[in-house]
Design an enzyme around this catalytic site. Sequence first.
Site, PDB file in Angstrom:
ATOM      1  CB  VAL A  67     -22.458 107.158 -49.732  1.00  0.00           C
ATOM      2  CG1 VAL A  67     -23.236 106.186 -48.855  1.00  0.00           C
ATOM      3  CG2 VAL A  67     -23.393 107.956 -50.631  1.00  0.00           C
ATOM      4  CB  CYS A  68     -19.124 107.108 -44.963  1.00  0.00           C
ATOM      5  SG  CYS A  68     -19.997 108.111 -43.740  1.00  0.00           S
ATOM      6  CE1 TYR A  69     -19.006 100.289 -43.596  1.00  0.00           C
ATOM      7  CE2 TYR A  69     -17.353 101.994 -43.247  1.00  0.00           C
ATOM      8  CZ  TYR A  69     -17.688 100.723 -43.679  1.00  0.00           C
ATOM      9  OH  TYR A  69     -16.736  99.896 -44.197  1.00  0.00           O
TER      10      TYR A  69
END
Length: 109
Positions: A67-69
């Site tokens: 998960v990132c932005y």
Amino acid sequence: MTQPAFEHLDHATLTRWLDEGAAVTLVDIRDPLSFSRGHIPGSRHVDNATVGELIDATPHDATLVVVCYHGHSSQQAATWLAGQGFERVYSLDGGFTDWEHRHPQRVAR
């Protein structure tokens, strides 16, 4: 030579997996302040300094969801993790920003 593969993961599938209690390792690669302000419950914050611990402590047949932005950087990280021998690596489409928008009640703060 082909690069090790990851798969894209949509929010509906992740929600179902979490509701079913599936064994999923959520790997949040955002900066520490963003992570502390909100993350998917059960996520583990991982950065360059701690990725070795993740690799050492996680079986290569584990399901990893990166998960990132917004779902862009996670694709690169997922490709890299697949290259380290992990067999089931996913990048969360839309990242945490989309998750928070769709599931505000499922954000740990």
